[in-house]
Scaffold this motif. Structure first.
Motif, PDB file in Angstrom:
ATOM      1  N   THR A  98       0.823  -1.214   0.000  1.00 20.33           N
ATOM      2  CA  THR A  98       0.000   0.000   0.000  1.00 20.33           C
ATOM      3  C   THR A  98       0.855   1.262   0.000  1.00 20.33           C
ATOM      4  O   THR A  98       0.530   2.235  -0.698  1.00 20.33           O
ATOM      5  CB  THR A  98      -0.935   0.014   1.231  1.00 20.33           C
ATOM      6  OG1 THR A  98      -0.157  -0.184   2.429  1.00 20.33           O
ATOM      7  CG2 THR A  98      -1.968  -1.083   1.122  1.00 20.33           C
ATOM      8  N   TRP A 143     -17.189   0.888  -0.617  1.00 19.70           N
ATOM      9  CA  TRP A 143     -16.455  -0.100  -1.405  1.00 19.70           C
ATOM     10  C   TRP A 143     -16.950  -1.514  -1.118  1.00 19.70           C
ATOM     11  O   TRP A 143     -16.922  -2.389  -1.987  1.00 19.70           O
ATOM     12  CB  TRP A 143     -14.962   0.010  -1.123  1.00 19.70           C
ATOM     13  CG  TRP A 143     -14.308   1.138  -1.843  1.00 19.70           C
ATOM     14  CD1 TRP A 143     -13.977   2.357  -1.331  1.00 19.70           C
ATOM     15  CD2 TRP A 143     -13.921   1.171  -3.219  1.00 19.70           C
ATOM     16  NE1 TRP A 143     -13.407   3.142  -2.288  1.00 19.70           N
ATOM     17  CE2 TRP A 143     -13.350   2.447  -3.454  1.00 19.70           C
ATOM     18  CE3 TRP A 143     -13.999   0.265  -4.266  1.00 19.70           C
ATOM     19  CZ2 TRP A 143     -12.869   2.817  -4.704  1.00 19.70           C
ATOM     20  CZ3 TRP A 143     -13.515   0.624  -5.509  1.00 19.70           C
ATOM     21  CH2 TRP A 143     -12.962   1.886  -5.721  1.00 19.70           C
ATOM     22  N   THR A 178      -8.109 -12.008  -2.249  1.00 25.33           N
ATOM     23  CA  THR A 178      -9.012 -10.998  -2.798  1.00 25.33           C
ATOM     24  C   THR A 178      -9.478 -10.027  -1.710  1.00 25.33           C
ATOM     25  O   THR A 178      -9.788  -8.867  -1.994  1.00 25.33           O
ATOM     26  CB  THR A 178     -10.230 -11.671  -3.464  1.00 25.33           C
ATOM     27  OG1 THR A 178     -10.844 -12.584  -2.531  1.00 25.33           O
ATOM     28  CG2 THR A 178      -9.807 -12.436  -4.704  1.00 25.33           C
ATOM     29  N   LEU A 181      -6.876  -7.551  -1.739  1.00 23.76           N
ATOM     30  CA  LEU A 181      -6.997  -6.748  -2.951  1.00 23.76           C
ATOM     31  C   LEU A 181      -7.991  -5.614  -2.731  1.00 23.76           C
ATOM     32  O   LEU A 181      -7.712  -4.450  -3.057  1.00 23.76           O
ATOM     33  CB  LEU A 181      -7.441  -7.632  -4.120  1.00 23.76           C
ATOM     34  CG  LEU A 181      -7.802  -6.893  -5.412  1.00 23.76           C
ATOM     35  CD1 LEU A 181      -6.580  -6.190  -5.993  1.00 23.76           C
ATOM     36  CD2 LEU A 181      -8.408  -7.860  -6.429  1.00 23.76           C
ATOM     37  N   VAL A 182      -9.156  -5.952  -2.178  1.00 27.52           N
ATOM     38  CA  VAL A 182     -10.161  -4.923  -1.880  1.00 27.52           C
ATOM     39  C   VAL A 182      -9.619  -3.935  -0.842  1.00 27.52           C
ATOM     40  O   VAL A 182      -9.784  -2.717  -0.972  1.00 27.52           O
ATOM     41  CB  VAL A 182     -11.458  -5.582  -1.377  1.00 27.52           C
ATOM     42  CG1 VAL A 182     -12.483  -4.517  -0.995  1.00 27.52           C
ATOM     43  CG2 VAL A 182     -12.032  -6.517  -2.432  1.00 27.52           C
ATOM     44  N   THR A 184      -6.503  -3.115  -0.279  1.00 31.76           N
ATOM     45  CA  THR A 184      -5.493  -2.262  -0.914  1.00 31.76           C
ATOM     46  C   THR A 184      -6.141  -1.161  -1.739  1.00 31.76           C
ATOM     47  O   THR A 184      -5.706  -0.001  -1.708  1.00 31.76           O
ATOM     48  CB  THR A 184      -4.573  -3.118  -1.801  1.00 31.76           C
ATOM     49  OG1 THR A 184      -3.933  -4.121  -0.999  1.00 31.76           O
ATOM     50  CG2 THR A 184      -3.518  -2.260  -2.484  1.00 31.76           C
ATOM     51  N   ILE A 185      -7.197  -1.495  -2.462  1.00 24.27           N
ATOM     52  CA  ILE A 185      -7.904  -0.479  -3.254  1.00 24.27           C
ATOM     53  C   ILE A 185      -8.459   0.618  -2.348  1.00 24.27           C
ATOM     54  O   ILE A 185      -8.328   1.819  -2.639  1.00 24.27           O
ATOM     55  CB  ILE A 185      -9.034  -1.140  -4.066  1.00 24.27           C
ATOM     56  CG1 ILE A 185      -8.449  -2.059  -5.143  1.00 24.27           C
ATOM     57  CG2 ILE A 185      -9.932  -0.078  -4.708  1.00 24.27           C
ATOM     58  CD1 ILE A 185      -9.487  -2.872  -5.881  1.00 24.27           C
ATOM     59  N   VAL A 188      -5.402   2.717  -0.768  1.00 23.34           N
ATOM     60  CA  VAL A 188      -4.717   3.538  -1.769  1.00 23.34           C
ATOM     61  C   VAL A 188      -5.630   4.660  -2.243  1.00 23.34           C
ATOM     62  O   VAL A 188      -5.198   5.819  -2.392  1.00 23.34           O
ATOM     63  CB  VAL A 188      -4.254   2.649  -2.945  1.00 23.34           C
ATOM     64  CG1 VAL A 188      -3.716   3.500  -4.089  1.00 23.34           C
ATOM     65  CG2 VAL A 188      -3.186   1.669  -2.461  1.00 23.34           C
ATOM     66  N   TRP A 189      -6.886   4.342  -2.491  1.00 18.78           N
ATOM     67  CA  TRP A 189      -7.839   5.352  -2.951  1.00 18.78           C
ATOM     68  C   TRP A 189      -7.972   6.496  -1.948  1.00 18.78           C
ATOM     69  O   TRP A 189      -8.061   7.666  -2.323  1.00 18.78           O
ATOM     70  CB  TRP A 189      -9.198   4.687  -3.173  1.00 18.78           C
ATOM     71  CG  TRP A 189     -10.303   5.616  -3.564  1.00 18.78           C
ATOM     72  CD1 TRP A 189     -10.581   6.111  -4.801  1.00 18.78           C
ATOM     73  CD2 TRP A 189     -11.294   6.158  -2.683  1.00 18.78           C
ATOM     74  NE1 TRP A 189     -11.680   6.922  -4.758  1.00 18.78           N
ATOM     75  CE2 TRP A 189     -12.149   6.971  -3.473  1.00 18.78           C
ATOM     76  CE3 TRP A 189     -11.557   6.031  -1.324  1.00 18.78           C
ATOM     77  CZ2 TRP A 189     -13.226   7.649  -2.931  1.00 18.78           C
ATOM     78  CZ3 TRP A 189     -12.625   6.711  -0.777  1.00 18.78           C
ATOM     79  CH2 TRP A 189     -13.452   7.509  -1.584  1.00 18.78           C
TER      80      TRP A 189
END
Length: 314
Positions: A98, A143, A178, A181-182, A184-185, A188-189
């Motif tokens: 991240t 999210w 996964t 993955l979510v 991290t999104i 980062v966002w």
């Protein structure tokens, strides 16, 4: 003759008094800040370290009894737990990924903003501010709906693109890979805007004459960035890197909220969540986890802190 040499000159005495007065003024101005730091950081830190060497629990607080000193027992028990090394490795891995993505994305967005026209730059700034203003819990909930198993936008889009129903009722959170993955999104966002705005402000301080001289010397855009721009903004990037390391080591809200939406806690715990779940009321064991977290964060940030201090002295 001897008396004249031993007695300081009037200007030396005035200079000495001025320095003493300036020192007293500086300490007087710093005193409230030092007191606040001692109360808000020093006292809790010392208490946490002391409790990590005891068997302090809720019963001691309720009964008003003193805890017993157990030495390194809390640390030994922590290090020998089968899941703790995995949680530490998972936390550091998430932090590295991240932090790298946030720093790279923030710097790229900042450079892009310097190339945009005024209208587009304002639109990008507003978008970044909106992303930054949303609280982490709210962003995680949003999210979470996007990646929802039944009604998520991602599953619908994948079914539409593939022309199948293979992604119907697909859970993104039950699988640890996964899940992260979510996560991290989401991280980062939410973190890119801070890095982007700070870097953009630093880029505005790079002298235009220096960039023009490098361009006249034939330096391409990439070389101008690495040899002219990057050295000028490196202290700012160093400070941002330290902050991102610390913040991404302390991820709690996003992880806990995603776990409550379907993630398996045992497979997705990071250190802050692990501390929370480990034993509410067992202050000795949880304090040991906190001390380990502080040591890891200091170890990971120490190189950048030394580099920043060396540049300040230079």
């Amino acid at each position: 003759m001897t008396t004249s040499l031993a007695t300081p000159a009037p200007w030396e005495e005035r200079e000495r008094r001025r320095r003493r007065r300036d020192a007293l003024t500086s300490w007087a101005l710093l005193a409230p800040t030092l007191v606040l730091i001692a109360l808000l950081v020093g006292y809790p830190g010392v208490t946490m370290i002391w409790q990590s060497f005891t068997d302090y629990q809720v019963r001691n607080k309720i009964q008003g009894t003193a805890p017993e000193i157990v030495g390194l027992d809390n640390y030994v028990a922590l290090m020998t737990q089968s899941d703790f090394p995995e949680v530490v490795a998972r936390t550091i891995g998430i932090m590295v990924v991240t932090t790298a993505l946030v720093m790279a994305g923030g710097v790229l967005v900042a450079i892009l903003m310097t190339k945009l026209a005024t209208g587009m730059r304002i639109a990008v700034s507003v978008g970044l501010l909106l992303a930054w203003a949303i609280p982490p819990l709210t962003a995680t909930v949003v999210w979470g709906f996007i990646f929802d198993t039944q009604y998520g936008l991602v599953n619908w889009a994948l079914n539409t693109l593939t022309g199948t129903q293979n992604w119907h009722n697909h859970s993104w959170l039950i699988n640890p890979w996964t899940f992260f993955l979510v996560l991290t999104i989401i991280v980062v966002w939410g973190a890119i805007p801070f890095v982007a705005f700070t870097t953009y402000a630093a880029l505005g301080q790079v002298p235009a004459e220096t960039l023009e001289a490098a361009q006249l010397d034939g330096a391409a855009g990439r070389k101008r960035f690495w040899y002219v721009v990057f050295p000028a903004i490196r202290p700012v990037l160093g400070g941002l890197l330290i902050l991102q390391i610390i913040w991404n080591m302390k991820l709690f809200t996003q992880v806990y909220a995603l776990q409550s939406r379907g993630g398996i806690a045992a497979d997705t715990n990071v250190l802050p969540v692990y501390l929370f779940r480990q034993g509410i009321g067992d202050f000795g064991a949880t304090s040991a986890i906190g001390v380990v977290m502080v040591i890891i964060m200091l170890a990971l940030s120490w190189y950048n802190i030394r580099l920043m201090l060396r540049e300040d002295k230079g």
